[in-house]
Design a protein around this motif. Structure first.
Motif, PDB file in Angstrom:
ATOM      1  N   VAL A 172       0.856  -1.187   0.000  1.00 24.44           N
ATOM      2  CA  VAL A 172       0.000   0.000   0.000  1.00 24.44           C
ATOM      3  C   VAL A 172       0.890   1.234   0.000  1.00 24.44           C
ATOM      4  CG1 VAL A 172      -1.799   1.261   1.236  1.00 24.44           C
ATOM      5  CG2 VAL A 172      -1.801  -1.232   1.239  1.00 24.44           C
ATOM      6  N   SER A 173       0.470   2.233  -0.712  1.00 27.00           N
ATOM      7  CA  SER A 173       1.249   3.469  -0.832  1.00 27.00           C
ATOM      8  C   SER A 173       1.590   4.043   0.550  1.00 27.00           C
ATOM      9  CB  SER A 173       0.468   4.497  -1.652  1.00 27.00           C
ATOM     10  OG  SER A 173       1.119   5.755  -1.629  1.00 27.00           O
ATOM     11  N   TYR A 174       2.776   4.626   0.656  1.00 30.29           N
ATOM     12  CA  TYR A 174       3.207   5.236   1.910  1.00 30.29           C
ATOM     13  C   TYR A 174       2.309   6.407   2.313  1.00 30.29           C
ATOM     14  CZ  TYR A 174       7.557   2.542   1.704  1.00 30.29           C
ATOM     15  OH  TYR A 174       8.479   1.527   1.695  1.00 30.29           O
ATOM     16  N   GLU A 175       1.631   7.014   1.331  1.00 31.07           N
ATOM     17  CA  GLU A 175       0.763   8.151   1.623  1.00 31.07           C
ATOM     18  C   GLU A 175      -0.530   7.738   2.335  1.00 31.07           C
ATOM     19  OE1 GLU A 175       2.391   7.836  -1.288  1.00 31.07           O
ATOM     20  OE2 GLU A 175       3.786   9.470  -0.846  1.00 31.07           O
ATOM     21  N   GLU A 176      -0.870   6.446   2.292  1.00 26.95           N
ATOM     22  CA  GLU A 176      -2.099   5.989   2.941  1.00 26.95           C
ATOM     23  C   GLU A 176      -1.923   5.958   4.465  1.00 26.95           C
ATOM     24  OE1 GLU A 176      -4.971   5.453   1.722  1.00 26.95           O
ATOM     25  OE2 GLU A 176      -4.585   5.343  -0.450  1.00 26.95           O
ATOM     26  N   ASP A 177      -3.008   6.236   5.153  1.00 21.81           N
ATOM     27  CA  ASP A 177      -3.012   6.187   6.612  1.00 21.81           C
ATOM     28  C   ASP A 177      -2.906   4.729   7.078  1.00 21.81           C
ATOM     29  OD1 ASP A 177      -3.398   6.388   9.311  1.00 21.81           O
ATOM     30  OD2 ASP A 177      -5.433   7.217   9.187  1.00 21.81           O
ATOM     31  N   PRO A 178      -1.853   4.370   7.815  1.00 21.29           N
ATOM     32  CA  PRO A 178      -1.692   2.970   8.250  1.00 21.29           C
ATOM     33  C   PRO A 178      -2.882   2.447   9.055  1.00 21.29           C
ATOM     34  CG  PRO A 178       0.322   4.218   8.638  1.00 21.29           C
ATOM     35  CD  PRO A 178      -0.727   5.214   8.246  1.00 21.29           C
ATOM     36  N   ILE A 179      -3.472   3.296   9.879  1.00 23.69           N
ATOM     37  CA  ILE A 179      -4.624   2.852  10.676  1.00 23.69           C
ATOM     38  C   ILE A 179      -5.801   2.495   9.768  1.00 23.69           C
ATOM     39  CG2 ILE A 179      -6.255   3.464  12.498  1.00 23.69           C
ATOM     40  CD1 ILE A 179      -3.329   3.118  13.394  1.00 23.69           C
ATOM     41  N   LYS A 180      -5.993   3.301   8.739  1.00 24.90           N
ATOM     42  CA  LYS A 180      -7.059   3.027   7.771  1.00 24.90           C
ATOM     43  C   LYS A 180      -6.809   1.716   7.037  1.00 24.90           C
ATOM     44  CE  LYS A 180      -9.338   5.129   3.752  1.00 24.90           C
ATOM     45  NZ  LYS A 180      -9.314   6.292   2.813  1.00 24.90           N
ATOM     46  N   ASN A 183      -7.449  -1.201   9.473  1.00 21.54           N
ATOM     47  CA  ASN A 183      -8.890  -1.398   9.672  1.00 21.54           C
ATOM     48  C   ASN A 183      -9.527  -2.111   8.483  1.00 21.54           C
ATOM     49  OD1 ASN A 183      -8.857  -0.178  12.183  1.00 21.54           O
ATOM     50  ND2 ASN A 183      -9.386   1.860  11.399  1.00 21.54           N
ATOM     51  N   SER A 184      -9.072  -1.777   7.274  1.00 18.22           N
ATOM     52  CA  SER A 184      -9.594  -2.441   6.073  1.00 18.22           C
ATOM     53  C   SER A 184      -9.204  -3.911   6.047  1.00 18.22           C
ATOM     54  CB  SER A 184      -9.081  -1.728   4.817  1.00 18.22           C
ATOM     55  OG  SER A 184      -9.550  -0.398   4.753  1.00 18.22           O
ATOM     56  N   LEU A 185      -7.948  -4.193   6.416  1.00 21.67           N
ATOM     57  CA  LEU A 185      -7.497  -5.590   6.445  1.00 21.67           C
ATOM     58  C   LEU A 185      -8.202  -6.370   7.551  1.00 21.67           C
ATOM     59  CD1 LEU A 185      -3.656  -5.157   5.801  1.00 21.67           C
ATOM     60  CD2 LEU A 185      -5.382  -6.024   4.212  1.00 21.67           C
ATOM     61  N   GLU A 186      -8.511  -5.709   8.661  1.00 19.30           N
ATOM     62  CA  GLU A 186      -9.269  -6.363   9.726  1.00 19.30           C
ATOM     63  C   GLU A 186     -10.660  -6.741   9.226  1.00 19.30           C
ATOM     64  OE1 GLU A 186      -9.836  -8.237  13.086  1.00 19.30           O
ATOM     65  OE2 GLU A 186      -7.973  -7.104  12.778  1.00 19.30           O
ATOM     66  N   ILE A 214      -4.490 -10.173  11.030  1.00 15.67           N
ATOM     67  CA  ILE A 214      -3.427  -9.320  10.491  1.00 15.67           C
ATOM     68  C   ILE A 214      -2.111  -9.708  11.158  1.00 15.67           C
ATOM     69  CG2 ILE A 214      -2.605  -6.970  10.182  1.00 15.67           C
ATOM     70  CD1 ILE A 214      -5.513  -6.047  10.438  1.00 15.67           C
ATOM     71  N   TYR A 215      -1.141 -10.090  10.339  1.00  9.57           N
ATOM     72  CA  TYR A 215       0.182 -10.401  10.867  1.00  9.57           C
ATOM     73  C   TYR A 215       0.957  -9.119  11.168  1.00  9.57           C
ATOM     74  CZ  TYR A 215       4.753 -12.618  11.286  1.00  9.57           C
ATOM     75  OH  TYR A 215       5.967 -13.043  11.755  1.00  9.57           O
ATOM     76  N   GLY A 216       0.699  -8.075  10.360  1.00 12.79           N
ATOM     77  CA  GLY A 216       1.318  -6.786  10.625  1.00 12.79           C
ATOM     78  C   GLY A 216       1.978  -6.201   9.390  1.00 12.79           C
ATOM     79  N   GLN A 228       4.509  -2.984   2.958  1.00 12.61           N
ATOM     80  CA  GLN A 228       3.889  -4.304   2.778  1.00 12.61           C
ATOM     81  C   GLN A 228       3.171  -4.721   4.056  1.00 12.61           C
ATOM     82  OE1 GLN A 228       5.783  -7.905   0.715  1.00 12.61           O
ATOM     83  NE2 GLN A 228       6.016  -8.473   2.860  1.00 12.61           N
ATOM     84  N   TYR A 229       1.901  -5.088   3.897  1.00 10.17           N
ATOM     85  CA  TYR A 229       1.085  -5.610   4.994  1.00 10.17           C
ATOM     86  C   TYR A 229       0.799  -7.085   4.710  1.00 10.17           C
ATOM     87  CZ  TYR A 229       0.174  -0.669   6.079  1.00 10.17           C
ATOM     88  OH  TYR A 229       0.311   0.659   6.373  1.00 10.17           O
ATOM     89  N   THR A 230       0.653  -7.869   5.774  1.00  9.57           N
ATOM     90  CA  THR A 230       0.447  -9.313   5.605  1.00  9.57           C
ATOM     91  C   THR A 230      -0.684  -9.794   6.502  1.00  9.57           C
ATOM     92  OG1 THR A 230       2.800  -9.640   5.136  1.00  9.57           O
ATOM     93  CG2 THR A 230       1.538 -11.596   5.751  1.00  9.57           C
ATOM     94  N   ILE A 231      -1.549 -10.631   5.933  1.00 11.17           N
ATOM     95  CA  ILE A 231      -2.565 -11.319   6.732  1.00 11.17           C
ATOM     96  C   ILE A 231      -2.390 -12.817   6.535  1.00 11.17           C
ATOM     97  CG2 ILE A 231      -4.192  -9.406   6.621  1.00 11.17           C
ATOM     98  CD1 ILE A 231      -5.785 -10.898   4.567  1.00 11.17           C
ATOM     99  N   THR A 232      -2.730 -13.596   7.555  1.00  9.59           N
ATOM    100  CA  THR A 232      -2.560 -15.043   7.513  1.00  9.59           C
ATOM    101  C   THR A 232      -3.791 -15.743   8.082  1.00  9.59           C
ATOM    102  OG1 THR A 232      -1.565 -15.224   9.723  1.00  9.59           O
ATOM    103  CG2 THR A 232      -0.066 -14.767   7.883  1.00  9.59           C
ATOM    104  N   GLY A 233      -3.909 -17.021   7.760  1.00 13.35           N
ATOM    105  CA  GLY A 233      -4.969 -17.852   8.321  1.00 13.35           C
ATOM    106  C   GLY A 233      -4.701 -19.305   7.986  1.00 13.35           C
ATOM    107  N   VAL A 234      -4.943 -20.184   8.944  1.00 18.61           N
ATOM    108  CA  VAL A 234      -4.711 -21.619   8.732  1.00 18.61           C
ATOM    109  C   VAL A 234      -6.029 -22.272   8.352  1.00 18.61           C
ATOM    110  CG1 VAL A 234      -3.906 -23.777   9.756  1.00 18.61           C
ATOM    111  CG2 VAL A 234      -2.787 -21.618  10.358  1.00 18.61           C
TER     112      VAL A 234
END
Length: 278
Positions: A172-180, A183-186, A214-216, A228-234
């Motif tokens: 995701v672009s560096y200009e995007e709000d990390p909290i936003k 929240n979207s990935l959540e 969300i892995y982080g 780079q953001y990462t999500i995981t699931g088994v």
């Protein structure tokens, strides 16, 4: 001579019918057992392969006996025939024994079973269709049947061993709000956990052990276009690829709804227009 040829044809015909009967009875036997389906198919494939080799060798001996090349009732002739077989076996024994031993190790250690989706030698990928004493056959995405000798298989990646971890990275672009973004990935994780609640890997008590989460933030240095953001699931292994596709699709849908922009390379070209007349 004609009688010998007719008898040889009858031997071949009888062997073919016997092999078909063995496969038929194996199928009937496994229909009443309570083994895992993939395990039953694997045993059926291996037993059919063993039966084929036994019947083939027996047929060859009987045909040779018809032409009086080998007579199992006479020791001298039997020794001569065994010597011929020994010479042939000596030439091919190294590769054959390697194939057979590797095949037994793969079966006893349950490295692969019929129906598993595998990647062999980091090159050939597909669903296992048949496991024999000397080879493994898989069917790839294009429905081509690929057969590999057991002795040539050096690595196995099995995607059908009870559980798989879905790992999805998104930049995701560096200009995007990390909290936003988080929240979207959540939101994506909640949707996936709801859609795949029946297929999440669970403990014996039925509790989901590693649902989608969300892995982080996993990278902010290696790529200049975005974090780079990462999500995981088994997930249950047989749902791995569909869950992987759906997770990526859900990220795109959610990001578009929340106006979150995925990073991509951009180039600025500066053009110098010289309008002077020569």
């Amino acid at each position: 001579m004609i009688e010998k040829i007719i008898n040889s044809v009858l031997i071949v015909l009888f062997s073919y019918i016997l092999l078909k009967l063995i496969k038929y009875f194996l199928k009937k036997i496994f229909n009443i057992t309570r083994f895992d389906v993939r395990y039953e198919n694997t045993l059926s494939s291996v037993l059919s392969s063993i039966s084929y080799y036994i019947i083939f060798i027996a047929s060859i001996i009987l045909i040779l006996r018809e032409f009086q090349i080998v007579d199992v009732t006479q020791f001298g002739t039997l020794v001569t025939g065994a010597s011929i077989v020994g010479i042939i076996a000596g030439v091919a024994s190294q590769s054959i024994l390697k194939d057979i031993f590797n095949g037994f190790f793969m079966l006893f250690e349950k490295q692969i079973q019929v129906g598993d989706f595998v990647i062999l030698n980091e090159e050939f990928r597909g669903t296992v269709e048949e496991i024999g004493l000397r080879s493994v056959s898989i069917r790839d995405w294009d429905l081509k049947r690929i057969t590999l000798s057991n002795g040539t298989i050096t690595s196995i990646q099995n995607y059908s061993k009870n559980k798989m971890r879905v790992v999805v990275h998104v930049r995701v672009s560096y200009e995007e709000d990390p909290i936003k973004v988080l929240n979207s990935l959540e939101e994506v994780c909640c949707i996936m956990n709801d859609n795949y609640k029946e297929y999440l890997y669970k403990s014996s008590s039925g509790e989901s052990l590693s649902p989608f989460k969300i892995y982080g933030v996993t990278d902010i240095e290696r790529n200049p276009v975005g974090a780079q953001y990462t999500i995981t699931g088994v997930i249950e292994s047989y749902k791995y690829f569909s869950a992987l596709r759906d997770t990526k699709l859900q990220i795109l849908i959610t990001f578009k709804k929340n106006n979150v922009h995925i990073a991509y390379p951009t180039h600025i070209n500066i053009l110098n227009h010289d309008n002077r007349e020569l």
